[in-house]
Design a protein around this motif. Sequence first.
Motif, short mmCIF file in Angstrom:
data_model
loop_
_atom_site.label_atom_id
_atom_site.label_comp_id
_atom_site.label_asym_id
_atom_site.label_seq_id
_atom_site.Cartn_x
_atom_site.Cartn_y
_atom_site.Cartn_z
N TRP A 25 0.12 3.63 -0.44
CA TRP A 25 1.43 3.93 0.16
C TRP A 25 1.47 4.76 1.20
O TRP A 25 0.73 5.88 1.17
CB TRP A 25 2.09 4.65 -1.08
CG TRP A 25 3.37 5.48 -1.00
CD1 TRP A 25 4.49 5.38 -0.43
CD2 TRP A 25 3.40 6.98 -1.48
NE1 TRP A 25 5.36 6.32 -0.60
CE2 TRP A 25 4.60 7.17 -1.22
CE3 TRP A 25 2.56 7.74 -2.23
CZ2 TRP A 25 5.13 8.49 -1.54
CZ3 TRP A 25 2.97 9.10 -2.28
CH2 TRP A 25 4.38 9.43 -2.27
N GLU A 26 2.18 4.38 2.24
CA GLU A 26 2.06 5.27 3.54
C GLU A 26 3.18 5.84 3.75
O GLU A 26 3.13 6.70 4.69
CB GLU A 26 1.93 4.14 4.77
CG GLU A 26 0.74 3.17 4.54
CD GLU A 26 0.98 1.85 3.99
OE1 GLU A 26 2.27 1.62 3.57
OE2 GLU A 26 0.18 0.95 3.63
N ALA A 27 4.21 5.58 3.01
CA ALA A 27 5.42 6.40 3.15
C ALA A 27 6.25 6.20 4.45
O ALA A 27 6.46 6.90 5.23
CB ALA A 27 5.22 7.77 2.80
N GLY A 57 0.60 -1.41 0.27
CA GLY A 57 1.05 -0.17 -0.59
C GLY A 57 2.09 -0.57 -1.33
O GLY A 57 2.85 -1.69 -1.14
N PHE A 58 2.46 0.23 -2.33
CA PHE A 58 3.61 -0.25 -3.36
C PHE A 58 4.83 -0.58 -2.57
O PHE A 58 5.00 -0.07 -1.56
CB PHE A 58 3.46 0.57 -4.55
CG PHE A 58 4.13 2.08 -4.19
CD1 PHE A 58 5.44 2.30 -3.75
CD2 PHE A 58 3.18 3.03 -4.21
CE1 PHE A 58 5.78 3.48 -3.43
CE2 PHE A 58 3.74 4.49 -4.05
CZ PHE A 58 4.93 4.50 -3.56
N THR A 59 5.50 -1.64 -2.87
CA THR A 59 6.41 -2.41 -2.33
C THR A 59 7.47 -2.75 -3.49
O THR A 59 7.43 -3.44 -4.40
CB THR A 59 5.96 -3.68 -1.59
OG1 THR A 59 4.89 -3.05 -0.67
CG2 THR A 59 7.30 -4.35 -1.04
N SER A 60 8.70 -2.08 -3.46
CA SER A 60 9.46 -2.10 -4.46
C SER A 60 10.17 -3.24 -4.52
O SER A 60 10.69 -3.68 -3.50
CB SER A 60 10.33 -0.82 -4.64
OG SER A 60 11.28 -0.86 -5.58
N MET A 71 9.22 4.17 0.18
CA MET A 71 8.53 3.20 -0.38
C MET A 71 9.00 1.64 0.54
O MET A 71 10.28 1.72 0.85
CB MET A 71 9.39 3.11 -1.60
CG MET A 71 9.14 4.03 -2.79
SD MET A 71 9.93 3.69 -4.26
CE MET A 71 8.95 2.25 -5.38
N ALA A 348 0.25 7.60 -7.66
CA ALA A 348 0.90 6.15 -6.75
C ALA A 348 0.20 5.06 -7.42
O ALA A 348 0.54 3.78 -6.98
CB ALA A 348 0.55 6.59 -5.23
#
Length: 348
Positions: A25-27, A57-60, A71, A348
Amino acid sequence: MKTIFDKTKIKNLKLKNRLFRSATWEALADESGHFDDEIYRIYDELAAGGVGCIISGFTSVSDNDRYFGGMARLSNDGLIAEHTRLTDIVHRNDIPIIAQLALGEYQNKEISELTDSDIGNIREMFIKAADRAVLAGYDGIQIHAAHGFFLSRFISPAHNRSANPEQLIIDIAKAVSARHPDLHITIKINSSDFMYGGLDENGSMRICLACAPYLDSIEVSGNGTSVGGIRPGVNEAYFKRFALPLAENVDIPVILVGGHRSIDNMNNVLNEGGIEYLSMSRPLIREPDLIDRWQRGERSPAKCVSCNMCYRTPAHKCIFRLRGDTKRNMRLQSRPLLDSPSEPSELA
Ligand SMILES: Cc1cc2nc3c(=O)[nH]c(=O)nc-3n(C[C@H](O)[C@H](O)[C@H](O)COP(=O)(O)O)c2cc1C
């Protein structure tokens, strides 16, 4: 003998080595999920650095998910163009990229408060996000069922006492593969929640075996995901104990994440049993070209000292890179253990 540098293929993924970049996760997205341009630069550098495959990275999957700041999202069609730009950048280097689809929170509800219609809604959000991932050019999706995210809680007895909680993951995977038969479908799952009453290794094994027929690979992680103070050859590969028996029991490749730092140890892990792939996060924040470096013959271990400061910096950059490798930092780096913060953001 397997080595990290073997060229392999899993379904549609052509891999130039056995190393994945694990989701990081890069924010770097705003509240609506629009990317800051910095994200393209990060992925360009990573893709050029020699890793075999990148997991985003997590992708909502939801527009309203506020679980963590910054996100990324694939929750509406308006975001597809930016993800297409991202996958194009990675593909220019002939590297496949997988979108890690995640849900942090759903309408602020506890799992016990969810109705059947809520669960149907969540399933649909994942399926639609997978459709968008395909349109954006991703080579696969990863269902994020680890680290306390929604699906991780959903399959954890600490939150959900229903008989077959994995059915939601199976339904998502089945629907996505029916719509996109060539897409790689993987999952990231906790080997254990490492908490009283949570998912333990037996429970996780049962769920992995139930889901495996609908998946193309499984990435093994666990709560407390980014263990601090990893030292090459000493405490690497900290979820291996679960991944080894899992690999004996499933017909799909197992990817092991967590604490890989040295070539020798990584090759040993690959040859101890059936684990086929390894994935890394923090070492590639420090050295995006780590794999190229190793392939060029500079085989010293990853420079990452697992200080976990990357969780606290803007864009989750490595603090040593931000400050430059000054003499003082080189001294810090050679200290065996740095305190690792234990904040929820480390899940994360
Ligand atoms: C800054 C940062 C962000 C992370 N973001 C994610 C994420 O988006 N999804 C995920 O599943 N894991 C995430 N992780 C966990 C890593 O993917 C990985 O599982 C963990 O750091 C252990 O691997 P390592 O020792 O190679 O870092 C993150 C880790 C770090 C340091």
